[in-house]
Scaffold this motif. Structure first.
Motif, PDB file in Angstrom:
ATOM      1  N   GLY A 140       0.818  -1.205   0.000  1.00 49.85           N
ATOM      2  CA  GLY A 140       0.000   0.000   0.000  1.00 49.85           C
ATOM      3  C   GLY A 140       0.854   1.259   0.000  1.00 49.85           C
ATOM      4  N   TYR A 141       1.934   1.249   0.769  1.00 49.83           N
ATOM      5  CA  TYR A 141       2.875   2.383   0.753  1.00 49.83           C
ATOM      6  C   TYR A 141       3.461   2.565  -0.652  1.00 49.83           C
ATOM      7  N   SER A 172       2.190   1.563  -3.475  1.00 55.22           N
ATOM      8  CA  SER A 172       1.132   1.993  -4.392  1.00 55.22           C
ATOM      9  C   SER A 172       0.895   3.489  -4.301  1.00 55.22           C
ATOM     10  N   CYS A 173       0.992   4.018  -3.098  1.00 55.72           N
ATOM     11  CA  CYS A 173       0.836   5.462  -2.911  1.00 55.72           C
ATOM     12  C   CYS A 173       1.893   6.221  -3.722  1.00 55.72           C
ATOM     13  N   LEU A 198       1.117   5.805  -7.625  1.00 58.98           N
ATOM     14  CA  LEU A 198       0.036   6.666  -8.092  1.00 58.98           C
ATOM     15  C   LEU A 198       0.459   8.135  -8.103  1.00 58.98           C
ATOM     16  N   ALA A 246      -7.335  11.869  -5.742  1.00 57.85           N
ATOM     17  CA  ALA A 246      -6.498  10.682  -5.596  1.00 57.85           C
ATOM     18  C   ALA A 246      -5.587  10.804  -4.372  1.00 57.85           C
ATOM     19  N   TRP A 247      -5.038  12.005  -4.154  1.00 51.63           N
ATOM     20  CA  TRP A 247      -4.147  12.210  -3.008  1.00 51.63           C
ATOM     21  C   TRP A 247      -4.909  11.984  -1.697  1.00 51.63           C
ATOM     22  N   GLN A 296      -5.748   8.266  -1.139  1.00 51.66           N
ATOM     23  CA  GLN A 296      -4.579   7.499  -0.703  1.00 51.66           C
ATOM     24  C   GLN A 296      -4.312   7.734   0.788  1.00 51.66           C
ATOM     25  N   LEU A 342      -4.689   4.767   3.579  1.00 56.28           N
ATOM     26  CA  LEU A 342      -3.576   4.308   4.416  1.00 56.28           C
ATOM     27  C   LEU A 342      -3.853   4.542   5.894  1.00 56.28           C
ATOM     28  N   VAL A 396       3.316   9.785   3.199  1.00 56.60           N
ATOM     29  CA  VAL A 396       2.520  10.391   2.120  1.00 56.60           C
ATOM     30  C   VAL A 396       3.178  11.690   1.662  1.00 56.60           C
ATOM     31  N   PRO A 406      -5.247   3.091 -10.941  1.00 56.85           N
ATOM     32  CA  PRO A 406      -5.932   2.219  -9.972  1.00 56.85           C
ATOM     33  C   PRO A 406      -5.949   0.759 -10.416  1.00 56.85           C
ATOM     34  N   ILE A 458      -2.679  -0.808  -9.534  1.00 59.11           N
ATOM     35  CA  ILE A 458      -2.632  -1.055  -8.089  1.00 59.11           C
ATOM     36  C   ILE A 458      -3.411  -2.321  -7.744  1.00 59.11           C
TER      37      ILE A 458
END
Length: 521
Positions: A86-87, A89-90, A93, A136-137, A140, A144, A168, A320, A323
């Protein structure tokens, strides 16, 4: 105050000067907010939702018993094992969004820069400051924070959330650094081809890793896995320091590629503005009227000729989905993606759909075409973009997750159709009620002021997320026909809203106000 195209030593504008200029510009932009109370309420709402998501999921996996508690515990176990992905993916993106936007959001449009020049460092700081004004920001960050709250051990939540926020910020700074660098390469001779070749190689590598079954292993080998695991232990302070150092270093280094990129001519935009296009024959439709077919071609051309919209649609369609391809997801989670992808596509231009015409809006309104046909063409093209973007996301998610069960497949399809019509109705209503005059020739431009875009993003994401959660709940019941029975109610409501917006558009005074506003006459 230095121009963004001025050459000279990079140190001629200090960071303090850039920060001061940024303050001036932000205050200038703040003066353009029409509804200050609504903007303040939206800001409070975003902060409140952030705090809620950062704290409320804590302990859910330890409460109660039964089927629901078991599902929550299984979900927490799966998310805990994939928190590092997940980190990563952030970051992925963020890089995609920054590359698509040509280095991030712009503080001032090109026409405003002619009389209010700002330096490259100010532009860089402005792009960083405006990053949170992005759907999107925010998603995310919220995602998280919520996942970390769900999987963090008791007593470790505050430290883990500090690491999330710092990561982030670090990911945003890294993405900005990469985005400026790619934009600089893109502005070189043959740079566009080089960037496309590089992206093609990266995509081919991702596909090869996925086919060989090693994509997830590569993702888990990244340093983000250590960062995520350390955030849940006593080592969270070391993880926080590391993330903070990365954020500061990337933010500082980003000023150099920003200066380089902004000092080069934007070849792709200039080519789109000055290119010669041969006239094509008028379309000969079999099902549509000639006027509607011609306007559809015209509107599609407006979308795909725009550098910013073309890049944005590609990023939103692939981001997405990639991801979902890398991170193993349940279909209950995938069900959220179509609405969010459609919302992102609508935020490219759909929230101010008539801005596609710009100063040509007056000419468009002078065409001997019924107003209803103009409305149908614009709504069709807006919906078409949302279908393409969300469709790519669903297909890539299906490749990564596998085919759903028949009941889940019906729920996803019904939810997809509902959120598409829902977002289309909302955005066309906003386009009629609240038009803006903007210049979308730059890929860094937005169809409305940044504060308004933040409000649009929050409202779209909230409404589509609630709808997706509702259909997710229907799917969890296991009754396959229940989503099909409920979907017409949502479609009827959105259809009535879409019809009301069309009725307003058909009013000549309203249409004249929109045309004069968009064309800035």
């Amino acid at each position: 105050m230095r121009s963004s195209t001025e050459t000279g030593r990079p140190s001629s504008q200090t960071w303090l000067d850039a920060a001061a200029d940024l303050g001036h510009v932000l205050r200038f932009r703040g003066r353009t907010v029409r509804r200050r109370r609504a903007a303040t309420a939206a800001l409070v709402g975003v902060l409140g939702l952030t705090v809620l998501l950062a704290a409320s999921p804590a302990g859910w996996d330890e409460q109660g018993s039964g089927v629901l508690a078991t599902l929550v515990r299984d979900l927490a176990d799966g998310l805990r094992a994939n928190l590092g992905l997940g980190y990563a993916s952030c970051l992925l993106l963020g890089i995609g969004a920054s590359m698509g936007a040509g280095g991030g959001r712009e503080l001032l449009s090109r026409s405003e820069l002619a009389i209010h020049p700002v330096g490259p460092r100010t532009e860089h700081l402005g792009a960083l400051a405006l990053s949170p004004v992005n759907l999107a920001w925010l998603i995310q960050l919220w995602g998280l924070l919520a996942i970390t709250a769900l999987v963090a051990p008791p007593g470790r939540l505050p430290g883990a959330q500090v690491v999330v926020v710092l990561w982030v910020l670090a990911a945003t700074a890294i993405a900005q650094l990469v985005g400026w660098g790619v934009e600089g390469v893109r502005r070189l001779e043959h740079g566009v081809g080089a960037v496309r070749l590089g992206l093609g190689l990266v995509a081919a590598a991702v596909v090869a890793l996925q086919l060989s079954g090693r994509l997830v292993d590569v993702g888990r080998a990244l340093p983000t896995t250590w960062l995520a695991e350390a955030s849940l232990t006593q080592e969270w302070e070391a993880a926080a320091v590391a993330a903070a150092l990365v954020a500061v270093a990337a933010g500082w280094l980003g000023a150099w590629p920003a200066r380089w990129a902004l000092g080069l001519p934007p070849r792709e935009e200039l080519k789109a503005d000055s290119g010669v296009h041969e006239a094509r024959h008028a379309p000969r439709p079999r099902l549509l009227s000639p006027e509607l077919a011609l306007l559809l071609r015209l509107d599609r051309g407006s979308v795909w000729r725009s550098v910013g919209m073309r890049r944005g649609l590609i990023v939103l369609g692939l981001g997405p989905g990639l991801i979902a391809l890398v991170t193993p997801m349940q279909w209950g989670t995938v069900l959220m993606l179509p609405g969010l992808a459609a919302s992102g596509a609508a935020l490219l231009f759909g929230v101010n759909a008539w801005c596609l015409d710009g100063r040509g809006m007056v000419w468009r309104e002078s065409l001997p075409v019924p107003a209803g046909v103009t409305w149908a063409a614009r709504a069709w093209v807006t919906g078409e973009c949302m279908v393409v973007v969300s469709g790519i996301t669903v297909v890539l998610a299906a490749v990564g997750t596998g085919l759903p069960s028949p009941a889940m497949g019906i729920a996803v399809t019904a939810c997809w159709l509902v959120v598409l019509v829902q977002v289309l109705a909302v955005t066309m209503s906003w386009s009629v009620r609240n038009p803006f005059s903007v210049d979308l020739s730059s890929p860094r431009a937005t169809p409305a002021p940044h504060a308004v875009m933040a409000g649009y993003a929050g409202r779209l994401s909230a409404s589509t997320t609630m709808t997706s959660l509702f259909f997710g709940g229907l799917a969890a019941t296991g009754i396959w026909w229940l989503p099909l029975a409920v979907a017409p109610v949502f479609l009827l409501w959105s259809g009535l809203r879409l019809r009301r917006a069309r009725t307003r558009w058909l009013s000549p005074p309203v249409r004249a106000r929109i045309a004069l506003t968009v064309a800035a006459v």
